[in-house]
Design a protein around this motif. Structure first.
Motif, mmCIF file in Angstrom:
data_model
loop_
_atom_site.group_PDB
_atom_site.id
_atom_site.type_symbol
_atom_site.label_atom_id
_atom_site.label_comp_id
_atom_site.label_asym_id
_atom_site.label_seq_id
_atom_site.Cartn_x
_atom_site.Cartn_y
_atom_site.Cartn_z
ATOM 1 N N MET A 164 29.310 47.829 93.412
ATOM 2 C CA MET A 164 29.153 46.434 92.988
ATOM 3 C C MET A 164 28.114 45.757 93.872
ATOM 4 O O MET A 164 28.332 45.589 95.072
ATOM 5 C CB MET A 164 30.496 45.704 93.088
ATOM 6 C CG MET A 164 30.445 44.210 92.777
ATOM 7 S SD MET A 164 30.141 43.848 91.029
ATOM 8 C CE MET A 164 31.716 44.309 90.312
ATOM 9 N N GLY A 165 26.983 45.380 93.281
ATOM 10 C CA GLY A 165 25.924 44.722 94.027
ATOM 11 C C GLY A 165 26.062 43.212 93.987
ATOM 12 O O GLY A 165 26.963 42.652 93.352
ATOM 13 N N SER A 166 25.160 42.544 94.667
ATOM 14 C CA SER A 166 25.218 41.082 94.766
ATOM 15 C C SER A 166 25.090 40.413 93.401
ATOM 16 O O SER A 166 25.704 39.359 93.166
ATOM 17 C CB SER A 166 24.117 40.569 95.695
ATOM 18 O OG SER A 166 22.832 40.997 95.271
ATOM 19 N N TYR A 167 24.322 40.999 92.484
ATOM 20 C CA TYR A 167 24.158 40.365 91.181
ATOM 21 C C TYR A 167 25.462 40.398 90.390
ATOM 22 O O TYR A 167 25.811 39.429 89.702
ATOM 23 C CB TYR A 167 23.034 41.035 90.384
ATOM 24 C CG TYR A 167 22.533 40.165 89.262
ATOM 25 C CD1 TYR A 167 21.624 39.144 89.508
ATOM 26 C CD2 TYR A 167 22.981 40.339 87.947
ATOM 27 C CE1 TYR A 167 21.166 38.329 88.491
ATOM 28 C CE2 TYR A 167 22.533 39.534 86.917
ATOM 29 C CZ TYR A 167 21.628 38.528 87.198
ATOM 30 O OH TYR A 167 21.191 37.701 86.182
ATOM 31 N N GLY A 168 26.200 41.483 90.494
ATOM 32 C CA GLY A 168 27.511 41.529 89.847
ATOM 33 C C GLY A 168 28.497 40.587 90.513
ATOM 34 O O GLY A 168 29.291 39.916 89.840
ATOM 35 N N ALA A 210 16.950 48.155 97.523
ATOM 36 C CA ALA A 210 15.684 48.888 97.574
ATOM 37 C C ALA A 210 14.603 47.923 98.044
ATOM 38 O O ALA A 210 14.763 46.705 97.936
ATOM 39 C CB ALA A 210 15.335 49.464 96.193
ATOM 40 N N PRO A 211 13.487 48.418 98.570
ATOM 41 C CA PRO A 211 12.439 47.525 99.071
ATOM 42 C C PRO A 211 11.904 46.543 98.026
ATOM 43 O O PRO A 211 11.566 45.417 98.352
ATOM 44 C CB PRO A 211 11.348 48.494 99.527
ATOM 45 C CG PRO A 211 12.070 49.762 99.835
ATOM 46 C CD PRO A 211 13.188 49.836 98.835
ATOM 47 N N ASP A 212 11.831 46.976 96.783
ATOM 48 C CA ASP A 212 11.274 46.138 95.725
ATOM 49 C C ASP A 212 12.390 45.669 94.800
ATOM 50 O O ASP A 212 12.335 45.827 93.584
ATOM 51 C CB ASP A 212 10.223 46.933 94.933
ATOM 52 C CG ASP A 212 9.350 46.017 94.078
ATOM 53 O OD1 ASP A 212 9.104 44.863 94.478
ATOM 54 O OD2 ASP A 212 8.927 46.460 92.994
ATOM 55 N N ASN A 213 13.422 45.064 95.391
ATOM 56 C CA ASN A 213 14.595 44.673 94.623
ATOM 57 C C ASN A 213 15.177 43.401 95.210
ATOM 58 O O ASN A 213 15.273 43.264 96.434
ATOM 59 C CB ASN A 213 15.633 45.808 94.669
ATOM 60 C CG ASN A 213 16.713 45.662 93.616
ATOM 61 O OD1 ASN A 213 17.451 44.686 93.612
ATOM 62 N ND2 ASN A 213 16.809 46.638 92.729
ATOM 63 N N TYR A 214 15.580 42.467 94.349
ATOM 64 C CA TYR A 214 16.143 41.200 94.809
ATOM 65 C C TYR A 214 17.572 41.351 95.352
ATOM 66 O O TYR A 214 18.048 40.475 96.077
ATOM 67 C CB TYR A 214 16.209 40.198 93.648
ATOM 68 C CG TYR A 214 14.872 39.747 93.111
ATOM 69 C CD1 TYR A 214 13.963 39.082 93.913
ATOM 70 C CD2 TYR A 214 14.541 39.964 91.766
ATOM 71 C CE1 TYR A 214 12.749 38.648 93.408
ATOM 72 C CE2 TYR A 214 13.331 39.531 91.248
ATOM 73 C CZ TYR A 214 12.430 38.876 92.076
ATOM 74 O OH TYR A 214 11.228 38.446 91.564
ATOM 75 N N ASN A 215 18.254 42.420 95.001
ATOM 76 C CA ASN A 215 19.704 42.497 95.162
ATOM 77 C C ASN A 215 20.135 43.195 96.446
ATOM 78 O O ASN A 215 19.337 43.856 97.123
ATOM 79 C CB ASN A 215 20.321 43.196 93.953
ATOM 80 C CG ASN A 215 19.924 42.536 92.647
ATOM 81 O OD1 ASN A 215 19.749 41.331 92.593
ATOM 82 N ND2 ASN A 215 19.772 43.337 91.599
ATOM 83 N N ALA A 216 21.440 43.069 96.746
ATOM 84 C CA ALA A 216 21.999 43.656 97.965
ATOM 85 C C ALA A 216 23.344 44.293 97.679
ATOM 86 O O ALA A 216 24.037 43.934 96.720
ATOM 87 C CB ALA A 216 22.156 42.583 99.034
ATOM 88 N N TYR A 217 23.710 45.226 98.536
ATOM 89 C CA TYR A 217 25.065 45.763 98.590
ATOM 90 C C TYR A 217 25.758 45.173 99.805
ATOM 91 O O TYR A 217 25.126 44.871 100.829
ATOM 92 C CB TYR A 217 25.053 47.287 98.720
ATOM 93 C CG TYR A 217 24.604 48.037 97.496
ATOM 94 C CD1 TYR A 217 25.193 47.819 96.258
ATOM 95 C CD2 TYR A 217 23.604 49.008 97.582
ATOM 96 C CE1 TYR A 217 24.790 48.532 95.131
ATOM 97 C CE2 TYR A 217 23.198 49.728 96.468
ATOM 98 C CZ TYR A 217 23.786 49.480 95.251
ATOM 99 O OH TYR A 217 23.390 50.184 94.146
#
Length: 255
Positions: A164-168, A210-217
């Motif tokens: 589950m990432g930050s966007y979820g 990922a480096p080119d991704n807005y999201n986080a775990y």
């Protein structure tokens, strides 16, 4: 929402309240703020801070009553003091994490963005606007507070949760209002970046996907994530009573 307040934060509080309530006398604004932070007087607040940082929570109803203002008018809420406190905490996070905007981990070089066709100077200007929006928009403060409330009841685990990432998770925070009717004064929207900011504020381990991704775990437990959807180990379908048990006391504080 509870934050650690220092004497250095008083200037920020005064500045925000002056901007929002310019027709009220400064002495009345800051005395009302002190009472809304559960101190008898501003002098009492300053004395407490002289001994070190204090943990505070905002009572918007009391703040408004001290200034003769309604807390609610036509489904809008005068959350001046809560936004002041959220702003103080959010500024700390944004100062420490220079890439955060409402989008998440942001930059002028994000290939996932439709802005890459623009010249670099335009992309940098847009990034600066997004940073400013995160710093000073009331909507950012409300999103940050709702995300903070949501994550404050989530359990931390030792490892990073890649299920589950930050966007979820931002959608889970939104559903506290959208599906279960909690925290109405805060609205029903949380941006990805404000969810990440709240995670930092609450001491979660935050790792870019990922480096080119807005999201986080995050190191967040799926047990409490599922419980905040109304599902515990005994339920097959969503049960609003599970969410009420988890967040009901905080909802009463925010109302």
């Amino acid at each position: 929402m509870r934050i650690v307040l220092t004497s250095k934060d008083l200037l920020s509080i005064k500045e925000y309240l002056h901007r929002k309530l310019p027709t009220h006398k400064p002495s009345l604004r800051i005395e009302a703020a002190a009472r809304g932070l559960h101190f008898a007087t501003y002098a009492g607040l300053r004395q407490a801070l002289s001994a070190g940082p204090v943990i505070v929570a905002a009572d918007d109803r009391r703040f408004c009553a001290e200034l003769g203002l309604p807390f609610e008018t036509e489904n809008t809420f005068n959350r001046f003091l809560s936004r002041t406190i959220a702003r103080v905490e959010l500024h700390r996070i944004l100062d420490a994490h220079a890439s955060l905007t409402q989008r998440g981990f942001d930059s002028a070089w994000m290939r996932v963005s439709c802005e890459m066709a623009k010249p670099l100077n335009e992309r940098l200007a847009l990034l600066k606007e997004r940073r400013q929006e995160a710093y000073e928009d009331d909507w950012s403060f409300d999103q940050f507070e709702l995300a903070w409330i949501y994550l404050s009841r989530q359990q931390k685990i030792k490892s990073i949760n890649r299920r589950m990432g930050s966007y979820g998770l931002k959608h889970r925070a939104e559903n506290l209002m959208r599906e279960f009717g909690h925290f109405r004064p805060l609205g029903d929207y949380v941006s990805n970046g404000m969810l990440i900011a709240a995670a930092y504020a609450l001491g979660f381990e935050v790792r870019s996907i990922a480096p080119d991704n807005y999201n986080a775990y995050l190191n967040i437990s799926m047990v409490t994530v599922n419980r905040s959807r109304g599902r515990d180990v005994r339920s097959i379908t969503e049960d609003p009573r599970v969410v009420a048990t988890m967040y009901g006391d905080l909802d009463r504080e925010a109302a």
